[in-house]
Design an enzyme around this catalytic site. Structure first.
Site, PDB file in Angstrom:
ATOM      1  CG  HIS A   1       1.848   8.744   4.222  1.00 54.72           C
ATOM      2  ND1 HIS A   1       1.354   7.497   4.499  1.00 54.72           N
ATOM      3  CD2 HIS A   1       1.411   9.056   2.970  1.00 54.72           C
ATOM      4  CE1 HIS A   1       0.626   7.084   3.488  1.00 54.72           C
ATOM      5  NE2 HIS A   1       0.645   7.995   2.537  1.00 54.72           N
TER       6      HIS A   1
ATOM      7  CE  LYS B   1       4.177   9.384 -11.364  1.00 53.74           C
ATOM      8  NZ  LYS B   1       3.428   8.159 -11.544  1.00 53.74           N
TER       9      LYS B   1
ATOM     10  NE  ARG C   1      -4.523   0.714  -4.303  1.00 54.10           N
ATOM     11  CZ  ARG C   1      -3.412   1.394  -4.561  1.00 54.10           C
ATOM     12  NH1 ARG C   1      -2.870   1.333  -5.753  1.00 54.10           N
ATOM     13  NH2 ARG C   1      -2.865   2.141  -3.632  1.00 54.10           N
TER      14      ARG C   1
ATOM     15  CG  ASP D   1       1.991   3.665   2.091  1.00 56.13           C
ATOM     16  OD1 ASP D   1       2.708   4.486   1.506  1.00 56.13           O
ATOM     17  OD2 ASP D   1       0.745   3.716   2.083  1.00 56.13           O
TER      18      ASP D   1
ATOM     19  CD  GLN E   1       0.048   0.974  -1.253  1.00 57.06           C
ATOM     20  OE1 GLN E   1      -0.586   1.500  -0.355  1.00 57.06           O
ATOM     21  NE2 GLN E   1       0.239   1.528  -2.437  1.00 57.06           N
TER      22      GLN E   1
ATOM     23  CB  CYS F   1      -2.750   8.591   2.297  1.00 55.64           C
ATOM     24  SG  CYS F   1      -2.443   7.721   0.787  1.00 55.64           S
TER      25      CYS F   1
ATOM     26  CG  HIS G   1       2.057   8.189  -0.890  1.00 52.79           C
ATOM     27  ND1 HIS G   1       1.017   7.638  -0.203  1.00 52.79           N
ATOM     28  CD2 HIS G   1       2.448   7.278  -1.785  1.00 52.79           C
ATOM     29  CE1 HIS G   1       0.779   6.425  -0.681  1.00 52.79           C
ATOM     30  NE2 HIS G   1       1.639   6.180  -1.635  1.00 52.79           N
TER      31      HIS G   1
END
Length: 640
Positions: free
Chosen positions: A384, A464, A362, A382, A380, A333, A510
């Site tokens: 945005h 979410k 992580r 991912d 990911q 992000c 996200h």
RNA sequence: GCCAGCGUAGCUCAGACGGUAGAGCGGCUGAUUCGUAAUCAGCAGGUCGGAGGUUCGAUUCCUCUCGCUGGCUCCA
């Protein structure tokens, strides 16, 4: 004269003296009904439940789903009874039913061994065979405390003092008694088909700083067949285990040399990932996404600004270079935000949809790592989305549509969708939360997907939507997540210039659709059981020459296929055809072409399809377009 | 991270009161040239996860450590 209570069952209304057990009505209900419990509104009641006030009841038989829960709950009591009998001094914790069975937690110095489990299970059968009545008792709190204290059950005493009112209910069978709300089966004799499965550690009351108990897991069913089916299901799941298949099919590799939670994608896994990623990128381009690439580390200050250093626990420690601290990224992000902030943004260019297959690191606690499903370095899928308020709902709709489109392509047709709303502790403006929740809800409604509301279960920074997919044998996996973020947009002071010439704060969404490449691949391996559909198969066709003299022809076919972008291989080992076929089948290669004298003469090949067997001889010219079409359509089956 | 269990050849696994290890598959070599799930023979593979300790001697016992597994707790 005792007070009478009216009990309605079906069309009849019965009068029972207050305090009499409801089971007194059983003869009236007819002999064909063999209830285990009664349902009264939302409540499930024991057969022996005393008539307390006017109610309507309905008998619940073994064939109804709620009966299974009760069976398992009663089985957990049986487990606790067996354990406390066999191992005096052991304290019982809690023992509920679960979706697949039940467990019971025990406090004991020494660990339970597999042999102990066998002994416990046998003892459970013995007790069940005695068909002890399971009796509901209502005790004064002090009385209950005394009962459990006398038996040395300090954990139970603690529970009663914490949870119990003036009166508490307990259930007694033989010389075993448990603090429990119930309800339970009428007697232990109903518990016939049981199996203890495993033992593991568990924290008392789920508190990791509290004492560690031993949890024994088991399951129970109303019939031998259902129990056998469940055990077969566990075996089936074991056969599909992606760690096993990943090794056997050479899809991915882990090694002590790498460190825990780090994965190498082998060539065969990598080609699959490449194909998934290409498909993913194409579909994102169709939906108006742009792509971003970002580095794997950034200055620690960035993560201070984003709040990750403060709130995110799974960060690797920073590394220092030339007096400046850098942080391995746990999320993408902030990078997308930096890109957004690279210049002033106008309302005219929104929405911006920025996608990245972003690799993050992580530091997951060692005990939670699991194959590809939980790793420390992963990518990911991912993206945005930065948009205006009036665009939010459509954007969420678009995300859901894209997610379903992608998941369908892999054969995932069943979903469980959750909408999680504002928790007690949250950041951002209340009105933004309300708008966002409404947008998520409207988007879900228009998607037609049934969803479940998880009130107050959102993350602190935004509401979410989570989508879990159901795999080929019915297991659920969390992949898709769509989250609003009021925290980062605030912290980084995101803005755009509106039509009115003033600055406005964009909404930031996200989302990850597949979740991560690693987890999705793991799920996919298990979903397909290693039998990847043609478009994803690492080797789509293997050509097997019968004898050496057929090798040239085999290689001709191979190069023909490769020219047409098919992944083809020739098995030129000096093995007999049976062995080559066996090998190809073990490798789960979808198409097997056998070529010998006959095929050379005819300019053909003999096709064998994995899972379908020998399909006979055919011309390459007729086969090739069909294969290309199957691949093009990402067909999940090979129909030729 | 916690509780429990496990770690022997590339893979699946045997094994030994503590006296440095085997099988099958796979690999390699040779013979076989074969029609829809295993041809035969030979050979090469192991500091028995790593480090320390006890011992005349440890892969075997002890401690630590790394990794894996089942859960707990946390999550894509």
């Amino acid at each position: 004269m005792k007070e009478l209570v009216k009990i309605k069952a079906g069309k009849c209304v019965f009068s029972l003296p207050k305090g009499r057990p409801l089971s007194d009505l059983l003869p009236e209900l007819g002999s064909e009904v063999k209830p285990l419990l009664f349902r009264s509104g939302d409540e499930l009641l024991d057969l022996s439940y005393p008539a307390d006030h006017d109610r309507e009841i309905r008998p619940v038989t073994a064939s109804e789903p709620e009966a299974l829960d009760i069976l398992r709950h009663s089985a957990s009591h049986l487990l606790a009874q067996a354990v406390t009998e066999l191992f005096p001094g052991v304290q019982a914790g809690i023992g509920p039913a679960t979706d697949t069975g039940y467990y019971y937690d025990f406090l004991r110095e020494t660990a339970f061994t597999p042999e102990d489990l066998v002994a416990i299970e046998n003892r459970m059968r013995e007790i069940a065979g005695g068909d002890l009545p399971i009796q509901r008792l209502v005790l004064k709190k002090e009385q209950a405390v005394r009962v459990f204290a006398e038996r040395g059950q300090a954990l139970k005493v603690e529970l009663i003092e914490e949870k119990g009112g003036d009166e508490v209910t307990c259930y007694e069978q033989g010389n075993f008694i448990d603090f429990c709300l119930g309800p339970h089966l009428p007697s232990t004799g109903y518990i016939k088909y049981i199996k203890l499965l495993s033992v593991s550690g568990a924290y008392w009351k789920g508190d990791e700083h509290g004492p560690q108990l031993q949890r024994i897991y088991g399951t129970a069913f109303f019939s031998q067949k259902e129990l056998d089916d469940y055990l077969a299901f566990l075996e089936e799941a074991r056969k599909r285990d992606h760690r096993r298949l990943g090794q056997e099919l050479e899809l991915f590799h882990t090694s002590d040399d790498l460190g825990a939670g780090l994965v190498i994608w082998q060539p065969k896994g990598s080609i699959i990932r490449h194909l998934i990623e290409n498909f993913w990128k194409e579909e994102h381009l169709k939906d108006g996404y742009d792509f971003i690439y970002s580095p794997h580390i950034a200055r620690l200050d960035l993560w201070k600004k984003s709040g990750h250093t403060e709130f995110y626990e799974a960060m690797y420690p920073p590394l220092e270079l030339e007096g400046c601290q850098y942080q391995l990224k746990p999320m993408n992000c902030p990078f997308h935000i930096i890109a957004y902030k690279s210049r002033q943004r106008s309302y005219r260019e929104l929405p911006l949809r920025w996608a990245e297959l972003g690799t993050v690191y992580r530091y997951e606690r060692s005990g939670v790592l699991h194959g590809l499903l939980r790793v420390r370095g992963f990518t990911q899928d991912d993206a945005h989305i930065f948009c205006r308020e009036d665009q939010l709902e459509d954007e969420i709709k678009g995300v859901i549509r894209l997610a379903i489109r992608l998941l369908r392509a892999f054969g995932f047709e069943n979903y469980q969708v959750y909408l999680a709303t504002r928790p007690e502790k949250y950041v951002g403006r209340l009105e933004d939360w309300d708008k966002a929740e409404k947008a998520l809800e409207e988007a879900l409604k228009s998607s037609g997907l049934p969803y479940q509301l998880d009130e107050g279960e959102g993350v602190f920074y935004g509401p979410k939507i989570d989508i879990k997919i159901k795999d080929a044998i019915g297991r659920l996996w969390q992949c898709t997540t769509v989250q609003l973020d009021f925290n980062l947009s605030e912290r980084f002071d995101l803005s755009y210039v509106g039509e009115d010439g003033y600055f406005h704060r964009p909404f930031m969404v996200h989302r990850a659709l597949l979740g991560s490449m690693e987890r999705f691949f793991g799920v996919l391996i298990e979903h397909y059981m290693g039998n990847f559909p043609l478009w994803l198969a690492p080797v789509q066709m293997i050509i097997l020459p019968i004898a050496d003299r057929h090798e040239t022809y085999a290689k001709e076919i191979q190069s023909r296929l490769v020219t047409e972008s098919l992944r083809a291989r020739v098995d030129d080992s000096r093995e007999k055809i049976g062995k080559k076929i066996r090998q190809a089948e073990i490798e789960k290669i979808p198409l097997i072409a056998v070529v010998g004298d006959k095929e050379i003469k005819e300019g053909s090949l003999s096709l064998r399809i994995h899972g379908q067997g020998d399909r006979g001889e055919m011309k390459i010219d007729t086969l090739l377009p069909k294969l290309k079409q199957l691949i093009q359509e990402k067909s999940l089956e090979i129909k030729i």
